[in-house]
Design a protein around this motif. Structure first.
Motif, PDB file in Angstrom:
ATOM      1  N   SER A  14      37.556  41.480  43.146  1.00 49.77           N
ATOM      2  CA  SER A  14      38.466  42.542  42.477  1.00 49.77           C
ATOM      3  C   SER A  14      39.644  42.956  43.020  1.00 49.77           C
ATOM      4  CB  SER A  14      37.183  43.298  42.465  1.00 49.77           C
ATOM      5  OG  SER A  14      36.467  43.351  41.583  1.00 49.77           O
ATOM      6  N   ILE A  15      39.132  43.111  44.554  1.00 48.67           N
ATOM      7  CA  ILE A  15      40.463  42.935  45.591  1.00 48.67           C
ATOM      8  C   ILE A  15      41.932  42.420  45.200  1.00 48.67           C
ATOM      9  CG2 ILE A  15      41.443  42.560  47.766  1.00 48.67           C
ATOM     10  CD1 ILE A  15      38.559  43.680  48.917  1.00 48.67           C
ATOM     11  N   TRP A  16      41.013  40.935  45.252  1.00 44.25           N
ATOM     12  CA  TRP A  16      42.509  40.290  44.660  1.00 44.25           C
ATOM     13  C   TRP A  16      42.816  39.868  43.479  1.00 44.25           C
ATOM     14  CZ3 TRP A  16      38.740  35.307  46.716  1.00 44.25           C
ATOM     15  CH2 TRP A  16      39.208  35.150  47.865  1.00 44.25           C
ATOM     16  N   ALA A  17      41.916  40.859  42.586  1.00 43.40           N
ATOM     17  CA  ALA A  17      42.604  40.873  41.461  1.00 43.40           C
ATOM     18  C   ALA A  17      43.454  41.416  40.795  1.00 43.40           C
ATOM     19  CB  ALA A  17      41.108  40.758  40.386  1.00 43.40           C
ATOM     20  N   ARG A  18      43.160  42.940  41.494  1.00 38.38           N
ATOM     21  CA  ARG A  18      44.227  44.387  41.588  1.00 38.38           C
ATOM     22  C   ARG A  18      44.973  43.583  42.144  1.00 38.38           C
ATOM     23  NH1 ARG A  18      38.948  46.733  42.605  1.00 38.38           N
ATOM     24  NH2 ARG A  18      39.515  47.364  44.736  1.00 38.38           N
ATOM     25  N   HIS A  19      45.506  43.367  43.478  1.00 35.87           N
ATOM     26  CA  HIS A  19      46.847  43.062  43.862  1.00 35.87           C
ATOM     27  C   HIS A  19      47.310  41.804  42.752  1.00 35.87           C
ATOM     28  CE1 HIS A  19      49.588  42.813  47.827  1.00 35.87           C
ATOM     29  NE2 HIS A  19      49.327  41.899  47.289  1.00 35.87           N
ATOM     30  N   LEU A  20      46.693  40.774  42.125  1.00 32.50           N
ATOM     31  CA  LEU A  20      47.911  39.445  41.938  1.00 32.50           C
ATOM     32  C   LEU A  20      48.423  40.300  40.300  1.00 32.50           C
ATOM     33  CD1 LEU A  20      45.500  36.327  41.777  1.00 32.50           C
ATOM     34  CD2 LEU A  20      48.160  37.480  42.771  1.00 32.50           C
ATOM     35  N   GLU A  21      47.514  41.493  40.080  1.00 38.09           N
ATOM     36  CA  GLU A  21      47.847  42.522  38.720  1.00 38.09           C
ATOM     37  C   GLU A  21      49.205  42.815  39.255  1.00 38.09           C
ATOM     38  OE1 GLU A  21      44.210  44.192  38.362  1.00 38.09           O
ATOM     39  OE2 GLU A  21      43.884  43.571  36.400  1.00 38.09           O
ATOM     40  N   ARG A  22      49.267  43.872  40.279  1.00 35.26           N
ATOM     41  CA  ARG A  22      49.904  44.123  40.228  1.00 35.26           C
ATOM     42  C   ARG A  22      51.900  43.738  40.607  1.00 35.26           C
ATOM     43  NH1 ARG A  22      46.464  47.320  43.482  1.00 35.26           N
ATOM     44  NH2 ARG A  22      46.845  45.946  45.819  1.00 35.26           N
ATOM     45  N   GLN A  23      51.111  42.466  40.876  1.00 30.52           N
ATOM     46  CA  GLN A  23      52.468  41.277  40.898  1.00 30.52           C
ATOM     47  C   GLN A  23      52.776  40.662  39.575  1.00 30.52           C
ATOM     48  OE1 GLN A  23      53.749  40.744  43.261  1.00 30.52           O
ATOM     49  NE2 GLN A  23      51.916  41.674  44.596  1.00 30.52           N
ATOM     50  N   GLY A  24      52.046  41.691  38.538  1.00 32.70           N
ATOM     51  CA  GLY A  24      52.197  40.880  37.156  1.00 32.70           C
ATOM     52  C   GLY A  24      51.669  39.868  36.780  1.00 32.70           C
ATOM     53  N   CYS A  25      50.425  39.158  37.135  1.00 29.72           N
ATOM     54  CA  CYS A  25      49.565  38.606  36.667  1.00 29.72           C
ATOM     55  C   CYS A  25      48.334  38.981  36.198  1.00 29.72           C
ATOM     56  CB  CYS A  25      49.033  37.447  38.120  1.00 29.72           C
ATOM     57  SG  CYS A  25      50.192  36.322  38.771  1.00 29.72           S
ATOM     58  N   SER A  26      47.834  37.746  34.592  1.00 29.95           N
ATOM     59  CA  SER A  26      47.045  37.925  34.210  1.00 29.95           C
ATOM     60  C   SER A  26      46.034  37.443  34.182  1.00 29.95           C
ATOM     61  CB  SER A  26      47.164  37.134  32.601  1.00 29.95           C
ATOM     62  OG  SER A  26      46.077  37.862  32.111  1.00 29.95           O
ATOM     63  N   VAL A  27      45.404  38.300  34.717  1.00 28.33           N
ATOM     64  CA  VAL A  27      43.865  38.055  36.233  1.00 28.33           C
ATOM     65  C   VAL A  27      42.270  37.580  35.026  1.00 28.33           C
ATOM     66  CG1 VAL A  27      42.288  37.618  38.170  1.00 28.33           C
ATOM     67  CG2 VAL A  27      44.985  38.846  37.748  1.00 28.33           C
ATOM     68  N   THR A  28      41.598  36.314  35.157  1.00 30.39           N
ATOM     69  CA  THR A  28      40.522  35.956  35.266  1.00 30.39           C
ATOM     70  C   THR A  28      39.751  36.124  35.754  1.00 30.39           C
ATOM     71  OG1 THR A  28      40.826  35.434  32.701  1.00 30.39           O
ATOM     72  CG2 THR A  28      38.735  35.220  33.640  1.00 30.39           C
ATOM     73  N   LEU A  29      38.102  36.933  36.429  1.00 31.64           N
ATOM     74  CA  LEU A  29      37.851  37.178  37.703  1.00 31.64           C
ATOM     75  C   LEU A  29      36.021  36.803  36.853  1.00 31.64           C
ATOM     76  CD1 LEU A  29      36.934  37.774  40.220  1.00 31.64           C
ATOM     77  CD2 LEU A  29      36.621  39.952  39.891  1.00 31.64           C
ATOM     78  N   VAL A  30      36.299  36.219  37.325  1.00 30.06           N
ATOM     79  CA  VAL A  30      34.237  35.533  37.054  1.00 30.06           C
ATOM     80  C   VAL A  30      33.405  35.121  38.397  1.00 30.06           C
ATOM     81  CG1 VAL A  30      34.892  34.289  34.810  1.00 30.06           C
ATOM     82  CG2 VAL A  30      35.233  32.342  37.248  1.00 30.06           C
TER      83      VAL A  30
END
Length: 133
Positions: A14-30
């Protein structure tokens, strides 16, 4: 850019996902091999951030399936072990583009994702959204 994170530790993922989201990425976390394979079957990604040691399933099986299903996707392996620290992971996974320690700062991880994914504007259709399985 579309990113798949395969990490058994939900908090870390979730930490990685939130950081990448702030960069504009669409993230799928599994968290498992089966969920990663399902995500790769139903959507395309540019980069996969993949923990080498999963609680459920095999990271190498995920990388292998990705090379078949989405051959252009690049895999950034992360680990907290010294296994494959000799660089041999690149012999086992043809789509491997980086090998990082789990403790790598998230800014550095994001820079690797950006570089290997072709930039944060790459195929960012649909905006930033986290999908959790």
């Amino acid at each position: 850019m579309k990113v798949l994170i395969v990490e058994s530790d939900e908090e870390l993922g979730s930490i990685w996902a939130r950081h990448l989201e702030r960069q504009g990425c669409s993230v799928t976390l599994v968290a498992s091999q089966s969920d990663a394979v399902d995500a790769l079957r139903h959507g395309s990604v540019q980069v996969i951030v993949l923990n080498l040691v999963l609680l459920e399933g095999s990271a190498l099986a995920v990388a292998d399936f990705a090379s078949y299903r989405q051959p252009e996707a690049r895999v950034i392996f992360v680990t907290d072990t010294t296994f494959f620290s000799d660089g041999s992971i690149f012999s086992f996974a043809s789509n491997a583009c980086a090998f990082l320690r789990i403790g790598t700062p998230v800014d550095d991880l994001a820079a690797m994702v950006e570089y290997h994914g072709g930039g944060f504007g790459a195929d960012a259709t649909g905006g930033a959204a986290v999908v959790r399985h």
